[in-house]
Design a protein around this motif. Structure first.
Motif, PDB file in Angstrom:
ATOM      1  N   SER A 132       0.840  -1.276   0.086  1.00  0.00           N
ATOM      2  CA  SER A 132       0.088  -0.132  -0.098  1.00  0.00           C
ATOM      3  C   SER A 132       0.832   1.235  -0.003  1.00  0.00           C
ATOM      4  CB  SER A 132      -0.858  -0.031   1.253  1.00  0.00           C
ATOM      5  OG  SER A 132      -1.640  -1.150   1.301  1.00  0.00           O
ATOM      6  N   GLY A 133       1.600   1.354  -0.913  1.00  0.00           N
ATOM      7  CA  GLY A 133       2.641   2.474  -1.178  1.00  0.00           C
ATOM      8  C   GLY A 133       2.051   3.743  -1.788  1.00  0.00           C
ATOM      9  N   LEU A 134       0.953   4.180  -2.100  1.00  0.00           N
ATOM     10  CA  LEU A 134       0.589   5.274  -2.946  1.00  0.00           C
ATOM     11  C   LEU A 134       0.743   6.454  -2.238  1.00  0.00           C
ATOM     12  CD1 LEU A 134      -2.330   4.410  -5.231  1.00  0.00           C
ATOM     13  CD2 LEU A 134      -0.287   5.247  -5.934  1.00  0.00           C
ATOM     14  N   THR A 135       0.819   6.430  -0.903  1.00  0.00           N
ATOM     15  CA  THR A 135       1.036   7.635  -0.009  1.00  0.00           C
ATOM     16  C   THR A 135       2.268   7.931   0.211  1.00  0.00           C
ATOM     17  OG1 THR A 135       0.793   6.197   1.816  1.00  0.00           O
ATOM     18  CG2 THR A 135      -1.199   7.420   1.283  1.00  0.00           C
ATOM     19  N   ASN A 136       3.274   6.886  -0.326  1.00  0.00           N
ATOM     20  CA  ASN A 136       4.650   7.358  -0.364  1.00  0.00           C
ATOM     21  C   ASN A 136       5.157   8.259  -1.420  1.00  0.00           C
ATOM     22  OD1 ASN A 136       4.971   5.812   1.905  1.00  0.00           O
ATOM     23  ND2 ASN A 136       5.363   3.965   0.655  1.00  0.00           N
ATOM     24  N   THR A 137       6.254   8.738  -1.315  1.00  0.00           N
ATOM     25  CA  THR A 137       6.986   9.601  -2.382  1.00  0.00           C
ATOM     26  C   THR A 137       7.275   8.898  -3.767  1.00  0.00           C
ATOM     27  OG1 THR A 137       7.768  11.058  -0.508  1.00  0.00           O
ATOM     28  CG2 THR A 137       8.787  11.477  -2.795  1.00  0.00           C
ATOM     29  N   ALA A 138       7.911   7.782  -3.774  1.00  0.00           N
ATOM     30  CA  ALA A 138       8.436   6.948  -4.746  1.00  0.00           C
ATOM     31  C   ALA A 138       7.423   6.999  -5.943  1.00  0.00           C
ATOM     32  CB  ALA A 138       9.026   5.683  -4.370  1.00  0.00           C
ATOM     33  N   PRO A 139       6.199   6.497  -5.709  1.00  0.00           N
ATOM     34  CA  PRO A 139       5.364   6.001  -7.035  1.00  0.00           C
ATOM     35  C   PRO A 139       5.239   7.557  -7.672  1.00  0.00           C
ATOM     36  CG  PRO A 139       4.404   5.143  -5.120  1.00  0.00           C
ATOM     37  CD  PRO A 139       5.608   5.899  -4.565  1.00  0.00           C
ATOM     38  N   TRP A 140       4.932   8.551  -7.041  1.00  0.00           N
ATOM     39  CA  TRP A 140       4.806   9.883  -7.535  1.00  0.00           C
ATOM     40  C   TRP A 140       5.745  10.697  -8.199  1.00  0.00           C
ATOM     41  CZ3 TRP A 140      -0.416  10.350  -8.295  1.00  0.00           C
ATOM     42  CH2 TRP A 140      -1.182   9.576  -7.568  1.00  0.00           C
ATOM     43  N   PHE A 141       7.085  10.271  -7.516  1.00  0.00           N
ATOM     44  CA  PHE A 141       8.219  10.703  -8.189  1.00  0.00           C
ATOM     45  C   PHE A 141       8.255  10.068  -9.873  1.00  0.00           C
ATOM     46  CE2 PHE A 141      12.940  10.044  -9.022  1.00  0.00           C
ATOM     47  CZ  PHE A 141      13.179  11.652  -9.259  1.00  0.00           C
ATOM     48  N   ILE A 142       7.832   8.902  -9.798  1.00  0.00           N
ATOM     49  CA  ILE A 142       8.034   7.891 -11.347  1.00  0.00           C
ATOM     50  C   ILE A 142       7.053   8.486 -11.977  1.00  0.00           C
ATOM     51  CG2 ILE A 142       7.737   5.624 -12.111  1.00  0.00           C
ATOM     52  CD1 ILE A 142       9.479   4.613  -9.521  1.00  0.00           C
ATOM     53  N   PHE A 143       5.694   8.630 -11.214  1.00  0.00           N
ATOM     54  CA  PHE A 143       4.620   9.306 -12.378  1.00  0.00           C
ATOM     55  C   PHE A 143       4.873  10.372 -12.951  1.00  0.00           C
ATOM     56  CE2 PHE A 143       1.282   6.683  -9.640  1.00  0.00           C
ATOM     57  CZ  PHE A 143       1.694   5.672 -10.259  1.00  0.00           C
ATOM     58  N   GLY A 144       5.764  11.403 -12.089  1.00  0.00           N
ATOM     59  CA  GLY A 144       5.993  12.739 -12.813  1.00  0.00           C
ATOM     60  C   GLY A 144       7.352  12.516 -13.784  1.00  0.00           C
ATOM     61  N   LEU A 145       8.160  11.465 -13.461  1.00  0.00           N
ATOM     62  CA  LEU A 145       9.144  11.263 -14.464  1.00  0.00           C
ATOM     63  C   LEU A 145       8.630  10.743 -15.893  1.00  0.00           C
ATOM     64  CD1 LEU A 145      12.083   9.694 -12.386  1.00  0.00           C
ATOM     65  CD2 LEU A 145      12.030  11.812 -13.532  1.00  0.00           C
ATOM     66  N   ALA A 146       7.601   9.948 -15.810  1.00  0.00           N
ATOM     67  CA  ALA A 146       6.880   9.402 -16.956  1.00  0.00           C
ATOM     68  C   ALA A 146       6.130  10.493 -17.484  1.00  0.00           C
ATOM     69  CB  ALA A 146       5.743   8.311 -16.470  1.00  0.00           C
ATOM     70  N   ALA A 147       5.579  11.630 -16.871  1.00  0.00           N
ATOM     71  CA  ALA A 147       5.127  12.565 -17.370  1.00  0.00           C
ATOM     72  C   ALA A 147       6.351  13.521 -18.250  1.00  0.00           C
ATOM     73  CB  ALA A 147       4.487  13.591 -16.494  1.00  0.00           C
ATOM     74  N   ALA A 148       7.441  13.429 -17.578  1.00  0.00           N
ATOM     75  CA  ALA A 148       8.390  14.130 -18.099  1.00  0.00           C
ATOM     76  C   ALA A 148       8.753  13.612 -19.551  1.00  0.00           C
ATOM     77  CB  ALA A 148       9.581  14.313 -17.149  1.00  0.00           C
ATOM     78  N   VAL A 149       9.018  12.085 -19.506  1.00  0.00           N
ATOM     79  CA  VAL A 149       9.191  11.613 -20.693  1.00  0.00           C
ATOM     80  C   VAL A 149       8.291  12.144 -21.778  1.00  0.00           C
ATOM     81  CG1 VAL A 149       9.230   9.126 -21.812  1.00  0.00           C
ATOM     82  CG2 VAL A 149      10.156   9.411 -19.709  1.00  0.00           C
ATOM     83  N   SER A 150       7.011  12.099 -21.559  1.00  0.00           N
ATOM     84  CA  SER A 150       6.090  12.463 -22.612  1.00  0.00           C
ATOM     85  C   SER A 150       6.491  13.931 -23.177  1.00  0.00           C
ATOM     86  CB  SER A 150       4.679  12.492 -22.436  1.00  0.00           C
ATOM     87  OG  SER A 150       4.356  10.982 -22.197  1.00  0.00           O
ATOM     88  N   GLU A 151       6.520  14.634 -22.148  1.00  0.00           N
ATOM     89  CA  GLU A 151       6.931  16.153 -22.374  1.00  0.00           C
ATOM     90  C   GLU A 151       8.280  16.366 -23.094  1.00  0.00           C
ATOM     91  OE1 GLU A 151       6.527  20.178 -22.730  1.00  0.00           O
ATOM     92  OE2 GLU A 151       4.850  18.794 -22.146  1.00  0.00           O
ATOM     93  N   ARG A 152       9.131  15.734 -22.754  1.00  0.00           N
ATOM     94  CA  ARG A 152      10.371  15.801 -23.596  1.00  0.00           C
ATOM     95  C   ARG A 152      10.149  15.161 -24.926  1.00  0.00           C
ATOM     96  NH1 ARG A 152      14.525  17.608 -25.735  1.00  0.00           N
ATOM     97  NH2 ARG A 152      16.432  16.673 -25.609  1.00  0.00           N
ATOM     98  N   SER A 153       9.815  14.313 -25.101  1.00  0.00           N
ATOM     99  CA  SER A 153       9.501  13.853 -26.261  1.00  0.00           C
ATOM    100  C   SER A 153       8.945  14.821 -27.504  1.00  0.00           C
ATOM    101  CB  SER A 153       8.597  12.344 -26.416  1.00  0.00           C
ATOM    102  OG  SER A 153       8.573  11.908 -27.606  1.00  0.00           O
ATOM    103  N   THR A 154       7.806  15.401 -26.905  1.00  0.00           N
ATOM    104  CA  THR A 154       6.788  16.272 -27.822  1.00  0.00           C
ATOM    105  C   THR A 154       7.930  17.634 -27.790  1.00  0.00           C
ATOM    106  OG1 THR A 154       5.955  17.529 -25.707  1.00  0.00           O
ATOM    107  CG2 THR A 154       4.626  15.841 -26.972  1.00  0.00           C
ATOM    108  N   ARG A 155       8.965  17.941 -27.008  1.00  0.00           N
ATOM    109  CA  ARG A 155       9.801  18.971 -27.304  1.00  0.00           C
ATOM    110  C   ARG A 155      10.755  18.652 -28.266  1.00  0.00           C
ATOM    111  NH1 ARG A 155      10.104  22.996 -22.622  1.00  0.00           N
ATOM    112  NH2 ARG A 155       7.727  23.025 -21.765  1.00  0.00           N
ATOM    113  N   SER A 156      11.219  17.537 -28.416  1.00  0.00           N
ATOM    114  CA  SER A 156      12.251  16.955 -29.159  1.00  0.00           C
ATOM    115  C   SER A 156      12.070  16.700 -30.697  1.00  0.00           C
ATOM    116  CB  SER A 156      13.037  15.718 -28.665  1.00  0.00           C
ATOM    117  OG  SER A 156      12.146  14.608 -28.581  1.00  0.00           O
ATOM    118  N   GLN A 157      10.837  16.691 -30.979  1.00  0.00           N
ATOM    119  CA  GLN A 157      10.328  16.692 -32.343  1.00  0.00           C
ATOM    120  C   GLN A 157      10.130  17.980 -33.187  1.00  0.00           C
ATOM    121  OE1 GLN A 157       6.615  14.673 -32.047  1.00  0.00           O
ATOM    122  NE2 GLN A 157       7.630  12.899 -31.189  1.00  0.00           N
TER     123      GLN A 157
END
Length: 157
Positions: A132-157
């Motif tokens: 039950s780790g959704l209240t920890n920082t790690a999942p949200w950090f990784i979700f933020g990084l996943a959003a950064a992947v999408s954003e970085r990809s759109t900026r590199s095109q």
């Protein structure tokens, strides 16, 4: 390895596995009692449900009722109902379905970090089924990084 295999081959008598099944059942019962908005954040262990104590003879229903579900998805469903579960599912779906193609685009131009982020997210999402780790920082950090992947990809095109 042999010890792990023995445990997997007799899950019907494995205490932790059977306890988690009963806790998942509790979560579903709590969800059924308050399906729209759930029982409230942080209330899983405090709420009681009618559990079949014959499945867990090593612990009373009261002891089992006071435990964490060890499953973030069951906990979110019970505590927030449909109103909290649907946005979480939508967020994860958007991150997956935009992040994986974006990580491939980035990898083709030499930025392989996106693949690592998306693999981490996949692993984290699987792991949340066992804790039950959704209240920890790690999942949200990784979700933020996943959003950064999408954003970085759109900026590199």
């Amino acid at each position: 390895l042999a010890k792990r295999w023995n445990t997997l081959s007799r899950l019907e008598s494995d205490k932790p596995f059977q306890t988690r099944l009963v806790l998942a059942e509790k979560g579903l019962l709590l969800f059924e009692s308050q399906p729209l908005f759930g029982i409230g954040l942080g209330r899983f262990a405090a709420e009681r449900a009618a559990l079949d104590s014959s499945r867990t003879p090593w612990a009373s229903s009261e002891e089992i009722n006071g435990r964490s579900p060890h499953n973030a998805y069951i906990k979110v469903l019970a505590e927030t109902g449909v109103a909290g579960t649907l946005p979480l599912i939508a967020l994860m779906a958007v991150l997956f379905f935009s992040g994986f193609p974006a990580s491939i685009v980035l990898a083709r131009v030499g930025e392989t970090w996106g693949l690592a982020v998306m693999a981490s997210m996949a692993g984290m999402c699987l792991h949340l089924g066992a804790l039950s780790g959704l209240t920890n920082t790690a999942p949200w950090f990784i979700f933020g990084l996943a959003a950064a992947v999408s954003e970085r990809s759109t900026r590199s095109q």
